[in-house]
Design a protein around this motif. Structure first.
Motif, short mmCIF file in Angstrom:
data_model
loop_
_atom_site.label_atom_id
_atom_site.label_comp_id
_atom_site.label_asym_id
_atom_site.label_seq_id
_atom_site.Cartn_x
_atom_site.Cartn_y
_atom_site.Cartn_z
N PHE A 174 42.30 -83.83 -32.87
CA PHE A 174 40.98 -84.30 -32.42
C PHE A 174 40.37 -85.32 -33.39
O PHE A 174 39.17 -85.60 -33.31
CB PHE A 174 40.02 -83.11 -32.27
N THR A 175 41.18 -85.88 -34.28
CA THR A 175 40.66 -86.87 -35.20
C THR A 175 40.33 -88.18 -34.50
O THR A 175 40.96 -88.54 -33.49
CB THR A 175 41.68 -87.13 -36.33
N ALA A 176 39.37 -88.88 -35.05
CA ALA A 176 39.02 -90.20 -34.54
C ALA A 176 39.73 -91.30 -35.30
O ALA A 176 39.64 -92.48 -34.95
CB ALA A 176 37.51 -90.41 -34.62
N GLY A 177 40.45 -90.93 -36.36
CA GLY A 177 41.15 -91.91 -37.18
C GLY A 177 42.50 -92.30 -36.61
O GLY A 177 42.93 -91.83 -35.56
N PRO B 150 40.18 -83.59 -39.96
CA PRO B 150 40.18 -84.85 -39.20
C PRO B 150 39.04 -85.76 -39.60
O PRO B 150 37.97 -85.31 -40.02
CB PRO B 150 40.02 -84.38 -37.75
N ALA B 151 39.30 -87.06 -39.48
CA ALA B 151 38.27 -88.06 -39.78
C ALA B 151 37.45 -88.30 -38.53
O ALA B 151 37.73 -89.18 -37.72
CB ALA B 151 38.92 -89.36 -40.25
N GLY B 152 36.42 -87.49 -38.32
CA GLY B 152 35.63 -87.59 -37.10
C GLY B 152 36.24 -86.75 -35.99
O GLY B 152 37.31 -86.17 -36.14
N VAL B 153 35.57 -86.69 -34.87
CA VAL B 153 36.02 -85.89 -33.73
C VAL B 153 36.14 -86.79 -32.50
O VAL B 153 35.20 -87.50 -32.15
CB VAL B 153 35.05 -84.73 -33.44
N SER B 154 37.29 -86.75 -31.86
CA SER B 154 37.53 -87.57 -30.68
C SER B 154 38.70 -86.99 -29.89
O SER B 154 39.62 -86.39 -30.46
CB SER B 154 37.84 -89.01 -31.08
N GLY B 155 38.65 -87.17 -28.58
CA GLY B 155 39.75 -86.74 -27.72
C GLY B 155 40.64 -87.88 -27.30
O GLY B 155 41.44 -87.74 -26.37
N SER C 23 61.98 -87.20 -32.16
CA SER C 23 62.34 -88.62 -32.27
C SER C 23 61.11 -89.46 -32.64
O SER C 23 61.21 -90.41 -33.42
CB SER C 23 62.94 -89.11 -30.95
N TYR C 24 59.96 -89.11 -32.08
CA TYR C 24 58.75 -89.88 -32.34
C TYR C 24 58.32 -89.76 -33.80
O TYR C 24 57.88 -90.73 -34.41
CB TYR C 24 57.64 -89.39 -31.41
N VAL C 25 58.45 -88.56 -34.35
CA VAL C 25 58.03 -88.33 -35.74
C VAL C 25 58.87 -89.13 -36.71
O VAL C 25 58.40 -89.49 -37.81
CB VAL C 25 58.10 -86.81 -36.06
N GLU C 26 60.11 -89.44 -36.37
CA GLU C 26 60.98 -90.20 -37.26
C GLU C 26 60.45 -91.60 -37.53
O GLU C 26 60.73 -92.18 -38.58
CB GLU C 26 62.39 -90.30 -36.67
N HIS C 27 59.67 -92.15 -36.59
CA HIS C 27 59.24 -93.54 -36.72
C HIS C 27 57.72 -93.72 -36.72
O HIS C 27 57.23 -94.82 -36.98
CB HIS C 27 59.83 -94.38 -35.58
N ASN C 28 56.98 -92.67 -36.41
CA ASN C 28 55.53 -92.79 -36.31
C ASN C 28 54.86 -91.60 -36.99
O ASN C 28 55.43 -90.51 -37.07
CB ASN C 28 55.08 -92.84 -34.84
N TYR C 29 53.63 -91.84 -37.44
CA TYR C 29 52.87 -90.78 -38.10
C TYR C 29 51.40 -90.88 -37.70
O TYR C 29 50.50 -90.91 -38.53
CB TYR C 29 53.02 -90.87 -39.62
#
Length: 266
Positions: A37-40, A47-52, A228-234
């Protein structure tokens, strides 16, 4: 007085240990859900702020959407197949004595002790040999093999506690074997069967190792897609998708518990 004090201390210590265990089990899921739910733009907790927004991103991601649908459909098919095969196997092991019964039991439970990587490689080679690799049927067979031990063990435990006097009374009144199965055995084993459903569904839905070997093309399950997604994105998108997986798993357990009328863990 000293005994009462000791009992009170033991009781408090027991509650503290249980609270610690529950906290250790809940915290990873709570951190993942909170991070989603982070806004960052970076996955972090707190989380840095709250957002959906990341749930919207997850919904708009076609790859994750297709993988989620595939995982749900596959888990449903695997659960049905495992339940039918596992019930027949558990029933035969419980009711009949035959040569090689213990070897048959060990064979059914062997996926529990064989390393997942070895199992995946062996199944891949087998499916290549039978021309079933890169097919949904091959993926289904692999998942059934992995989930079958959980179903057999759960059903076997339920059948061991089954009161056969009711079954024998029905048969003495000339009820057919099929009618006894439908009106006596299955209703009495309902909580056990639903527990087996939970084990099969959750095991198939969350399987990664085997699905890496047997998945292909557009047939990629959600856990493999996450991996697979975690290997290239964070970014927090992965936390949102993981939260969906957590919600589906917990919802399945709660629904089955409510339907069965008893606690799964009891």
């Amino acid at each position: 007085m000293a005994i009462n004090t000791a009992d009170r201390l033991l009781g408090v210590g027991g509650y503290a240990v249980r609270a610690l265990v529950y906290l250790m089990l809940i915290m990873p899921a709570a951190i993942v859900i909170g991070s989603s739910f982070t806004a960052g733009e970076i996955l972090q907790f707190p989380p840095a702020g709250v957002s959906g927004r990341w749930y919207v991103e997850a919904y708009n991601n076609a790859a994750f959407r297709a993988s989620l649908l595939l995982s749900l459909q596959l888990a449903a098919m695997v659960t049905s197949c495992s339940l039918v095969v596992g019930f027949c196997a558990a029933f035969a092991l419980d009711r009949y004595s035959f040569r090689g019964r213990e070897a048959f039991r060990a064979l059914l439970l062997s996926p529990l002790v064989i390393p997942a990587v070895i199992m995946g490689l062996a199944l891949l080679q087998f499916l290549v040999w039978t021309k079933l690799n890169r097919t949904i049927l091959g993926l289904l067979i692999g998942h059934v093999i992995v989930t079958l031990p959980y179903v057999v063990r759960t059903l076997s435990a339920g059948m061991t506690l089954f009161d056969r006097n009711v079954e024998q009374a029905a048969m003495s009144l000339r009820a057919s074997p099929l009618r006894v199965l439908r009106t006596i055995i299955l209703p009495l084993l309902r909580p056990t069967i639903l527990s087996a459903v939970v084990f099969a569904f959750v095991t198939s839905f969350g399987n990664v190792t085997l699905s890496v070997f047997l998945g292909f093309g557009e047939y990629v399950t959600l856990p493999v897609q996450i991996f697979s997604y975690v290997e290239h994105n964070y970014d927090p998108l992965i936390a949102a998708v993981s939260s969906v997986v957590i919600v589906i798993t917990v919802t399945t357990i709660v629904l089955v518990e409510r339907i069965s009328g008893v606690g799964i863990a009891k």
